[in-house]
Design an enzyme around this catalytic site. Structure first.
Site, PDB file in Angstrom:
ATOM      1  N   SER A 104     -22.401  70.190  12.527  1.00 56.66           N
ATOM      2  CA  SER A 104     -21.543  69.833  11.219  1.00 56.66           C
ATOM      3  C   SER A 104     -22.019  68.918  10.621  1.00 56.66           C
ATOM      4  O   SER A 104     -23.150  68.560  10.112  1.00 56.66           O
ATOM      5  CB  SER A 104     -20.397  71.066  11.475  1.00 56.66           C
ATOM      6  OG  SER A 104     -20.086  71.166   9.905  1.00 56.66           O
ATOM      7  N   ASP A 243     -22.990  69.923   3.386  1.00 52.89           N
ATOM      8  CA  ASP A 243     -22.654  69.160   5.313  1.00 52.89           C
ATOM      9  C   ASP A 243     -23.927  69.340   5.863  1.00 52.89           C
ATOM     10  O   ASP A 243     -24.580  69.958   5.573  1.00 52.89           O
ATOM     11  CB  ASP A 243     -21.543  69.457   5.902  1.00 52.89           C
ATOM     12  CG  ASP A 243     -21.654  71.174   6.307  1.00 52.89           C
ATOM     13  OD1 ASP A 243     -22.147  71.204   5.242  1.00 52.89           O
ATOM     14  OD2 ASP A 243     -20.688  71.204   6.881  1.00 52.89           O
ATOM     15  N   ASP A 245     -25.177  71.456   8.228  1.00 51.76           N
ATOM     16  CA  ASP A 245     -25.354  72.477   8.136  1.00 51.76           C
ATOM     17  C   ASP A 245     -25.404  73.679   7.304  1.00 51.76           C
ATOM     18  O   ASP A 245     -25.461  74.683   7.462  1.00 51.76           O
ATOM     19  CB  ASP A 245     -24.309  72.776   9.858  1.00 51.76           C
ATOM     20  CG  ASP A 245     -23.327  73.733   9.474  1.00 51.76           C
ATOM     21  OD1 ASP A 245     -22.633  72.685   8.888  1.00 51.76           O
ATOM     22  OD2 ASP A 245     -22.222  73.745  10.201  1.00 51.76           O
ATOM     23  N   ASP A 247     -22.650  74.581   5.216  1.00 55.86           N
ATOM     24  CA  ASP A 247     -21.611  75.620   4.861  1.00 55.86           C
ATOM     25  C   ASP A 247     -19.966  75.328   4.708  1.00 55.86           C
ATOM     26  O   ASP A 247     -19.088  75.539   4.442  1.00 55.86           O
ATOM     27  CB  ASP A 247     -21.277  76.498   6.777  1.00 55.86           C
ATOM     28  CG  ASP A 247     -20.144  75.385   8.166  1.00 55.86           C
ATOM     29  OD1 ASP A 247     -20.248  74.123   7.231  1.00 55.86           O
ATOM     30  OD2 ASP A 247     -19.558  75.630   8.886  1.00 55.86           O
TER      31      ASP A 247
END
EC number: 5.4.2.10
Length: 451
Positions: A104, A243, A245, A247
């Site tokens: 992440s 960010d 990834d 999400d």
């Protein structure tokens, strides 16, 4: 909350090359996931696998494929794909699970693994406990004839782009908007620009050239400073930062001011009311700003607070049969759009609100009076020992006494990093900084003692 050995609030994470993030351990984890799926009646079914742009993603992607195949699961590879895209494909493929290789918002030298259950929802604590039980067992292989095959999903990015575009009404006048995107050199780099361009917006793209080592490096939702400057330089309407990834999302208005997850939740609540889809409940966390809670109450909306972590927001949404929730860090879940936090979907909700309500980002939050929050983090290895030490407990009591009737204090271990986070909220910023700094100093002293 069930105690877990390896899983944090968002899967398993760590520094690459150190357990748990070694190829051997990750392969064992994937085998454990596959074994639990088999135990629950999903033997031989599809499992989706995707990743972000970290260089180590190649290594762990193959380790996961090997582990799942060894357990007899059929693997479908998505390649680089935002985490919410993997949740979407898990749902639409009716797959037994989806596995994400990502850390992440962490630095590139970290990586991690998170798992979606059937339907694209993050695993409950009980399922993670079952997986951890298998990690204590030696890895075994199914019979050669039952080993899982591996396929690559065709046109995955294009399919997810269309899904995102179709999450809002068609034919909105996006040509009126000038946007600056910050893709954090992460998983949204080949998706988000096309989503907004195909809708008709003028799009300036930054940090969309991943080299495997630059993900989240001074950019993205955790480092929006450059985006703030670029929005002002380009005289853009809005900045959007994801960010690593995809999400999380943080936005910037035309004056360069940060629009965090709390403000985004408020805008979505207003937009839904405008469309006649009044929300009775929104789920936040212990970190959610008191000002948002008060503003939602004026709209007839109750804020329910979950533990910090979007997995716990999701659990509360499902329990309360609510549709919208999120965190001030930018995890925004619209369960009537996707089954997990989705940065692109959340940003589109805000842009649709601006265009349909014929207003600006600035005006949408003009009546949202957020209270001041001071949040700082300190790296601590022995987090529980430090937090429970007499010195830190005394410092907490002293801080709460100083804040009495003037604010609130929250101290907690991070669920994704070896850090302790300290947050104070109230109206006196000087007092808040003093309280937080004193606590941080005590924590650092105790870290030396427990090192």
């Amino acid at each position: 909350m069930i105690s877990r050995k390896y899983f944090g609030t968002d899967g398993v994470r760590g520094e690459v090359g150190k357990e748990p993030m070694t190829p051997q351990w990750v392969m064992h984890l994937a085998w454990a996931v596959g074994s639990v799926l088999c135990d629950n009646g999903f033997a031989g079914e599809k499992v989706l696998v995707g990743k972000d742009t970290r260089l180590s993603g190649y290594l762990f992607e193959n380790a996961i494929i090997a582990g799942l195949s060894a357990a007899g699961m059929e693997v479908h590879m998505l390649g680089v794909m935002p985490t919410p895209g993997i949740a979407y494909f898990t749902r639409t493929f009716n797959a037994a699970a989806g596995v994400v290789v990502s850390a992440s918002h962490n630095v590139f030298s970290d990586n991690g693994v998170k798992v979606f259950a059937r339907g694209g929802y993050k695993l409950p604590d009980s399922a993670e406990q079952q997986i951890e039980a298998y990690l204590d067992k030696p890895m075994t292989l199914v019979a050669p004839a039952k080993m899982g095959k591996v396929y690559r999903v065709a046109e995955a990015r294009g399919r997810y782009i269309e899904f995102c575009k179709n999450s809002i009404p068609l034919n909105l006048p996006f040509h009126r908007l000038k946007l600056v995107l910050d893709c954090a050199h992460g998983a949204t780099y080949a998706v988000a620009p096309d989503v907004f361009r195909e809708l008709g917006a003028q799009v300036i793209v930054t940090n969309a050239a991943p080299n495997g080592c630059n993900i989240n490096d001074g950019c993205g939702s955790t480092h929006p400073e450059a985006l703030q400057q670029r929005v002002c330089q380009e005289q853009a309407d809005i900045g959007i930062a994801f960010d690593g990834d995809g999400d999380r999302v943080i936005m910037v208005d035309q004056r360069g001011r940060i629009i965090d997850g709390d403000a985004i939740l408020y805008i979505i609540a207003k937009y839904r009311a405008f469309k006649g889809e009044q929300l009775n409940t929104i789920v936040g966390t212990l970190m959610t700003n008191l000002g948002l809670e008060q503003s939602l109450r004026k709209m007839g909306i109750t804020l329910h607070r979950a533990q910090v972590g979007d997995r716990y927001v999701l659990e509360q949404l499902q329990l309360l049969q609510a549709r919208v929730g999120g965190e001030n860090s930018g995890h925004i879940i619209c369960l009537d759009r996707n089954s997990t936090g989705d940065g692109i979907i959340a940003a589109l909700q805000v842009l649709a609100a601006i265009l349909e309500m014929e207003t600006t980002l600035e005006d949408l939050i003009a009546d949202l009076a957020l209270t001041t929050q001071v949040l700082k983090s300190v790296t601590v290895v022995e987090r529980d020992a430090v937090i429970n030490s007499a010195a830190v407990q005394t410092a907490i009591q002293n801080a709460e006494e100083k804040l009495r009737n003037r604010g609130r204090l929250l101290l907690r271990p991070s669920g994704t990093e070896p850090k302790i986070r300290v947050m104070a909220e109230g109206d006196d910023e000087t007092l808040l900084n003093d309280v937080v700094n004193e606590l941080i100093a005590t924590i650092k002293e105790q870290e030396k003692t427990h090192a």
